[in-house]
Design an enzyme around this catalytic site. Structure first.
Site, PDB file in Angstrom:
ATOM      1  N   GLU B 262       0.824  -1.211   0.000  1.00  0.00           N
ATOM      2  CA  GLU B 262       0.000   0.000   0.000  1.00  0.00           C
ATOM      3  C   GLU B 262       0.859   1.262   0.000  1.00  0.00           C
ATOM      4  OE1 GLU B 262      -2.972  -0.509  -0.755  1.00  0.00           O
ATOM      5  OE2 GLU B 262      -3.063  -2.649  -0.256  1.00  0.00           O
ATOM      6  N   HIS B 265       1.364   2.275  -3.505  1.00  0.00           N
ATOM      7  CA  HIS B 265       0.221   3.061  -3.992  1.00  0.00           C
ATOM      8  C   HIS B 265       0.291   4.499  -3.451  1.00  0.00           C
ATOM      9  CE1 HIS B 265      -2.058  -0.071  -5.968  1.00  0.00           C
ATOM     10  NE2 HIS B 265      -2.133  -0.830  -4.893  1.00  0.00           N
TER      11      HIS B 265
END
EC number: 3.4.17.19
Lengths: 494, 494
Positions: B262, B265
Site C-alpha cells: 500500500e 500506492h
C-alpha cells in the site's frame, strides 16, 4: 401538500449535506493529519456553500409561502417542520452571502491564530484577528436584529436556544449570582480537604471501563463509537454517534466524566425521532436542552452518591487501587469537591455557573459595543477576581481559554447554565415519577430514567419550544429554584 | 481560454465532491459502525448523484466543444486536462442515468449479499443478485461499446487502463500462460521446504515497525495515516493518504507486506502533480499503473534479498525472535516461497498471474454472454484445477473469494498483472540509471528509486497514456519479457 412535500424532499438533501459535514468535522478533530487542513477547509467550505445555495433560493421562498397557505392539511409534526424550515430560510436570507463568507473566512483564520496565541499565553497575538472577527459578528447581529425585530445579542442567542429571551436569562442569572457566592463559601467551609486518590490507570483499561458504563447508560455501539481527542465532544450523526474523551493515566475521573457527559449528549441524539431524522423538526432543540441532557447525565446522575456506589466495584475490578482511598465517602467527596479554579471546562458544578455568567455579561457588552477588544483581558481579569476570587497569571488561564469567541461564536455560553438549570428541573420531575430512582442508579439500572427522557424530551425533536417542552414535562417554565434546591440538597444536606 | 477556465473551475468542484466521497469511503471501511450503513449509503449516493449532475449537463458539453475549438491557446497540461474532461463527460453521457442508478443499487445489494454468501460458502445465496447485476453490467457495456465503437469488454477495461487494447492484453497474457506453468514446476522442484519462522509479534510493535519502514520509503505522516481494516487498502486523498493493513500476531509478514504494497500506492498518490490536484489530468493513470507502483514496491523491492538484509535487524530490534530462524537465507526464502494456493490476495508473485488470467478469461466470457452465472462455479473450478492444479473445497476458496464481480466491477482484474509486468519493465530501467541500487536498498536508502519514479511516472499524472509513459521512461511499449526475465533471475538464478 405539494409544496410541503417538495420542501421535505429538498430539506432531506440539505440534511444529508449537513450529515456529511458532521462526519468530516469529526474526522478533522479525531483522525485527520494536520497537513491536510487546507484540503479539508476546501471540502467543508464547499459543503457549506452547497447547503447555502440550496436554502437561499427564490423557489424555496415561494414554496414556503405556498405551504404556509395550505397549513391546515398538515399534521402537528409537519406544521412544526414547516415553521422550522421557514426559520432556517429566514436565518440564511437575513444575512447577505458576502458578509457570511467574510465571517466564515475570518473565523477560520482567527481560530487558527488563537490556538498558537493560547499556547504562547499572548492575547496580543490574536487581538487584531479577533477585532476584525468581532466587527463581522456585530454586523451580522445588527442585520439579523433588523430582520427579526429583536436586539442584536438576542438575534445571536436565538441560534442556540431559539425561544429564550435575553430578559429571562438576565433574571435567571441574576438569581444565581445572588445565590452562588455565599453558597460556595458555605460548602467550602465544611467540606474539608480534597481526598487524594492516587493510582495508575492504563488508558486501555479506562477505555474498557468507559465502554462498559456507556452500555449501562444505553449507548448502542452498533450505531456509535468512543474515540480520543484533545477536547471531548459528541459528534457524528443520528445513526452514527461518535463520542470522544481524553485520558490521564494518573486520574481515571477525567476521561470518565468526559465520557459520561458526552453520553448524555449522545442519548439525546440517539432518541431523536428517527422518522424525522432528515427533517429540521427531527433535530435537537438547541444547545440549552442539549446541555441539560449532558449535565443531567454527568452531574445529577454521574456525580451522585448512588452512582459512586455503582462505580466503585468497577474501578476496583479494572484498576489496582488503594481500596481504603477508593471508599464510598472518599470518592463521593472527590467527585463533588467545590473549588474555585481558572478553567471553565474543569470547574465543579457549583462554581461553573459563575464562569458562564461572566462570559455572558462580557459578550453582551462586546456585541453591544460597550466593550472593545483591547479592554477585554482587563475586564475579564477584574470580573474573575470579583466573582471567583482568583486572578489569572496569564491569558491562557483567562480570556484565551475557550475557543468560542475566537471562532466567532457569541450567544452560546448561556446554554451551559440554562442546561444545568433545566437538568435540575427535569430531575425533580423524574424523581416524582420514579420514586425508586436512587435504588436503580445504585444498581446501574438507568433505563427507567432515559425512558422518561426519551418519551418526554428526546423523541419530541423540535416539535415544541424548549419552554413548552418543560411545561409539558414538568408542569412549568424554566425555574432556577430547582437548581438551587438541588445544590442545597447535594452539597449541604447531602 | 474562457471556456477552458470555466471547465477547470467546474471540475475543481467535482474533484472536491470526489475527495469528500473518498474520505467517507475510507471511514466506511475503517471507522463506521455497521449500524449506520444505510445513512452512509444515502450520503455516498447523494455525492455520486451530485457529481453526475455537475458532469452531465448541456452547458458542460457546450463548453467542452468551445474549449476544443480554442485548443491552440492551451499548454500541454491544459490540453491533456481538456481531453480528460471530455473523456469523463463522454463516459457519463454514454450511459443513461436510470441505468446507472439501477446498476448502483444492484451492486450495493449484491455486495451485501455476497458478504454473507462468502461467509456461508454458498454461491447459491448470491446467485440471483449476481445474475441481475451482471445483466445491468452487460447493458452498460453494450451502450458504451456502441458509443465508443469498441467491444463491450474493451469498454469496461477502458475504465481502469484507458488506452490498453484487449488484443494487447490477450497477447501478454498468452505469453505468461505459456511461460508460467513450467516455470513454477522448475522453481518448486528446487526451492525445498518453506521455512518455519515461529515467533510472537505484538500488534502495537508491528505498527511501530510498519511506521518506521513507511518513513524509510518516504511516506509523510504529516499528510497521511496507517490504520487497520479487514482488507488492506490505500484510501484518502492526495493531501491525506490513508493506508490500512491487517495484523496477525503469529506472522509479522502479513501486515508488513500489506503495508509495503500500500505504501507503493501511497507514494504514487503523494507524488502526483499537486498543482493539478483538483483537475482530472492531475490524477493517477488508472489501476494498471497504480498496481505497477505497489508491486514494484512490495515485490521488486520488498521481497528482494537486499531488502531482507535491511529488514532483519529491524525485526530483531522489535521482536524477540529466534535469530537462527531469522537468518538472511531463511527470510529471503520465506518471502519468495512459491506455492500454488486458492486465494489470489495471498498468492506468491509467480502463481499470482495465473489467478488473474483465469478471472480475465472468465469475465470476458461473462460479459460476452458466452458464460452464464449458473455455470460460473463449475467453470471456475475446472479452470483452477487445470492451471493451478488445485480444486477448491468450497466456493469461499473459489468463485466467492473476491469482491470485484459482486460489486459490479469487470475489466479491473487484468490491471494486477499488467501492473506486475509494468513494474518489471520500470525496474529494468531504474537499475540501468542507478547501478548502485542494490547497495542502496540494503541500507534502506530508497530515495533515489522513488525520485526516479516521481520524475518519470508519478509527477506526470495523466499527461500521457500509460504506453506513452512507458515509451518515454523505458524506451519501449509494455513488454512482458522483462517480467519473465525478472522471475528467472530472482527465482532460478537468484
Amino acid at each position: 401538500m405539494k409544496a410541503y412535500n417538495f420542501l421535505e424532499n429538498h430539506f432531506k438533501e440539505i440534511s444529508i449535506i449537513n450529515q456529511i459535514s458532521d462526519i468530516l468535522g469529526w474526522d478533522k478533530e479525531v483522525i485527520m493529519p494536520i497537513g491536510s487542513l487546507s484540503a479539508r477547509i476546501e471540502q467543508s467550505s464547499y459543503l457549506i456553500k452547497l447547503a447555502h445555495e440550496k436554502i437561499c433560493s427564490s423557489l424555496i421562498n415561494e414554496k414556503i409561502t405556498e405551504a404556509l397557505e395550505d397549513m391546515s392539511s398538515l399534521n402537528d409534526w409537519q406544521k412544526a417542520n414547516l415553521l422550522e424550515i421557514k426559520k432556517i430560510f429566514d436565518d440564511y436570507a437575513s444575512v447577505d452571502n458576502s458578509l457570511m463568507r467574510e465571517y466564515s473566512s475570518l473565523r477560520q483564520e482567527c481560530e487558527m491564530v488563537w490556538r498558537s496565541a493560547r499556547k504562547n499565553k499572548s492575547f496580543i497575538e490574536v487581538k487584531p484577528y479577533f477585532a476584525k472577527l468581532l466587527l463581522a459578528v456585530r454586523k451580522i447581529a445588527a442585520v439579523k436584529a433588523d430582520y427579526f425585530k429583536v436586539s442584536p445579542y438576542q438575534a445571536l442567542v436565538n441560534e442556540y436556544d431559539s425561544n429564550r429571551k435575553v430578559e429571562e436569562i438576565d433574571s435567571i442569572f441574576s438569581e444565581l449570582k445572588n445565590f452562588l457566592p455565599q453558597f460556595i463559601e458555605k460548602v467550602r467551609s465544611t467540606q474539608g480537604e480534597k481526598p487524594k486518590l492516587g493510582g495508575y490507570f492504563p488508558i486501555e483499561l479506562q477505555q474498557q471501563l468507559g465502554i462498559e458504563i456507556m452500555k449501562d447508560f444505553g449507548f448502542d455501539f452498533n450505531k456509535g463509537r468512543l474515540d480520543t481527542s484533545t477536547h471531548p465532544f459528541c459528534g457524528g450523526i443520528p445513526h452514527d454517534i461518535r463520542l470522544t474523551t481524553r485520558y490521564d493515566e494518573n486520574d481515571a475521573f477525567i476521561a470518565l466524566q468526559g465520557i459520561i457527559h458526552e453520553t448524555g449528549h449522545a442519548l439525546y441524539e440517539k432518541n431523536l425521532p428517527l422518522e424525522y431524522a432528515y427533517q429540521p423538526v427531527g433535530r435537537n432543540l438547541g444547545m440549552a436542552i442539549h446541555e441539560s441532557q449532558s449535565l443531567l447525565t454527568e452531574m445529577q446522575i454521574g456525580r451522585s452518591d448512588e452512582f459512586v456506589e455503582y462505580l466503585i466495584p468497577k474501578l476496583i475490578k479494572y484498576f489496582s487501587v488503594d481500596k481504603t482511598k477508593f471508599s464510598q465517602d472518599n470518592i463521593a467527596k472527590y467527585v463533588k469537591y467545590v473549588e474555585p479554579s481558572f478553567i471553565r471546562v474543569d470547574a465543579d458544578e457549583v462554581t461553573y455557573p459563575l464562569h458562564v455568567i461572566m462570559r455572558y455579561e462580557l459578550e453582551k457588552q462586546l456585541i453591544g459595543g460597550d466593550l472593545e477588544v483591547g479592554d477585554l483581558p482587563a475586564a475579564w481579569n477584574d470580573y474573575f477576581r470579583q466573582t471567583i476570587g482568583l486572578t489569572p497569571d496569564h491569558d491562557a488561564l483567562g480570556v484565551l481559554q475557550d475557543t468560542h469567541w475566537y471562532s466567532g461564536i457569541f450567544g452560546y455560553f448561556p446554554s451551559y447554565t440554562l442546561g444545568a438549570v433545566t437538568a435540575a428541573q427535569l430531575m425533580n420531575s423524574i424523581k416524582k415519577v420514579i420514586p425508586e430512582m436512587n435504588e436503580q442508579i445504585r444498581r446501574g439500572d438507568l433505563k427507567p430514567i432515559y425512558d422518561w427522557l426519551k418519551m418526554n424530551i428526546h423523541s419530541k425533536g423540535k416539535l415544541f419550544s424548549s419552554d413548552q417542552l418543560l411545561v409539558n414535562s414538568t408542569g412549568e417554565s424554566l425555574n432556577p429554584r430547582y437548581f438551587t434546591e438541588y445544590l442545597e440538597s447535594k452539597y449541604v444536606h447531602g
